[in-house]
Scaffold this active site. Structure first.
Site, PDB file in Angstrom:
ATOM      1  N   GLU A   1       0.710  -1.330  -0.325  1.00  0.00           N
ATOM      2  CA  GLU A   1       0.485  -0.002   0.261  1.00  0.00           C
ATOM      3  C   GLU A   1       0.642   1.345   0.108  1.00  0.00           C
ATOM      4  OE1 GLU A   1      -3.211   2.702   2.974  1.00  0.00           O
ATOM      5  OE2 GLU A   1      -2.793  -0.015   2.732  1.00  0.00           O
TER       6      GLU A   1
ATOM      7  N   GLU B   1       5.750   9.843  10.743  1.00  0.00           N
ATOM      8  CA  GLU B   1       6.773   9.913  11.605  1.00  0.00           C
ATOM      9  C   GLU B   1       7.242   8.141  12.114  1.00  0.00           C
ATOM     10  OE1 GLU B   1       4.258  13.618  11.720  1.00  0.00           O
ATOM     11  OE2 GLU B   1       3.838  12.020  11.597  1.00  0.00           O
TER      12      GLU B   1
END
Length: 400
Positions: free
Chosen positions: A247, A382
């Site tokens: 993905e 992050e």
């Protein structure tokens, strides 16, 4: 290294451009770009994808036994890019992430049932991972699946389940071992394929400022056959990470950026400032366009390298570090690229589609809003940096 298309790939590009020119009629293009619904008016999204499936293009990089053409991952990437250039919708998550995971981990029966229907454009998936209390910390999910004879009984809630209005099934991560906790909590997770028609399943829309809608999905005593479990019980974490790696790469095609760059460049060539000078002749405009072009070319090469390194859809896919690096670079580039293009267009660039005075039909503004979600869709950037640090650089796990 050959950093260009081969003659065969150039021929494929020409063939696809001719095909999409016929497929994307003015009426279909207008229906898909309508502000009514996430992907246009009525059922045009699914109809367009089904047409590509019938014509044999949707899964051209798959093995022939699953409905594909047996072509390379690079050819599949060319199809994805040309579809984006033409404005044709492609169910990336279903084609490029769920299906390869079924090929790698599914039973023979699952492969026979799901893969040909996906290749035909007749079957669509949504992803059911994130929960109200388990987004970035996905292993903390609480949706349960309790074995009852030949079924699992599923209870829980998921958030950010995108494209659910078009989906036939949800690729659902559930907890099948409630005893797993702490550092071992990921070991109690399994993956189920849940029909959206199942009794006890429901969803509500979640409207976002970014433009694309998403949803919250609910599971109340939903019975799912054990035969719909992919892989072993309590061993679903590797399926989740495999699907997410696919993905993350699927999120970062440079083709939409190149499309907007071309439109903005042509607009600047034909628009003059208050002094009568073409905007394209201003140095700062040239610099903005050059920055977008250069970085989009880098992203294209990253995708080429990832596609060239894969032997096919049955391949385990990119390494976690490579997938995360592509995702971070591509999604943050998209945000910056559309911002630079909006600077060239000026204040009118902030007007949305169908607003009086909107430039380029509000396309760049919509793309800028929509791409923001990609920085945390598929895993926040992050966390992707943490993965890069741990896997590629050998750094210690971050304390969060």
């Amino acid at each position: 290294m050959r950093i260009s298309y081969t003659p065969q790939q150039e021929e494929l590009r020409r063939e696809l451009r001719s095909y999409f020119a016929t497929l994307m009629t003015p009426e279909r293009r207008e229906a898909l770009s309508s502000v009514q619904g996430e992907y246009g008016v009525g059922n045009v999204y699914r109809e367009t994808i089904a047409q590509m499936g019938r014509d044999g293009w949707l899964a051209l990089g798959w093995p022939k036994e699953y409905g594909g053409q047996g072509r390379s991952a690079m050819d599949q990437l060319i199809f994805t890019d040309e579809a984006a250039i033409a404005g044709a919708p492609v169910p990336f998550l279903t084609i490029n992430s769920v299906a390869p995971t079924i090929m790698a981990y599914g039973t023979d029966e699952q492969k026979r049932f799901f893969l040909p229907r996906i290749a035909a454009g007749d079957l669509h998936f949504s992803i059911g991972y994130s929960e109200p209390g388990a987004g970035t910390d996905l292993a903390n999910l609480r949706t349960t699946a309790v074995r009852d004879g030949d079924d699992y009984v599923v209870n829980g809630q998921k958030m950010w389940t995108s494209l659910i209005q078009y989906a036939d099934y949800v690729w659902l991560a559930v907890r099948t071992n409630p005893e797993s906790s702490g550092a071992k909590k990921h070991r109690g997770i399994s993956v189920l394929i849940v029909p959206t028609t199942a009794e006890g399943f429901s969803w509500t829309p979640v409207h976002t400022m970014a433009g694309p809608d998403t949803s919250a999905t609910y599971y109340s005593d939903v019975r799912v056959p054990v035969a719909n479990r992919v892989g072993e019980e309590n061993a679903g974490w590797k399926l989740v990470t495999n699907q997410l790696n696919h993905e993350r790469v699927a999120l970062v095609s440079p083709a939409p950026i190149f499309g907007c760059l071309r439109e903005v460049r042509e607009w600047a060539q034909n628009t003059k400032d208050a002094g009568g000078t073409r905007l394209i002749d201003s140095e700062w405009v040239q610099l903005n366009l050059a920055r977008v072009h250069a970085k989009a070319e880098v992203l294209k090469l990253i995708n080429w390298e990832l596609a060239s390194s894969q032997s096919g859809p049955k391949d385990a896919g990119p390494s976690p570090a490579d997938a995360s690096a592509a995702k971070v670079f591509g999604t943050e580039l998209a945000t910056e690229a559309y911002r630079l293009l909006m600077e060239v267009l000026g204040t009118a660039a902030t007007l949305r589609q169908n607003s009086p005075g909107a430039l380029l039909r509000g396309r760049v503004e919509r793309m800028h809003r929509a791409c923001l979600i990609l920085t945390f869709g598929g895993g926040t950037n992050e966390v992707q940096r943490d993965i890069i640090g741990m896997v590629a650089l050998g750094l210690p796990r971050a304390n969060r």
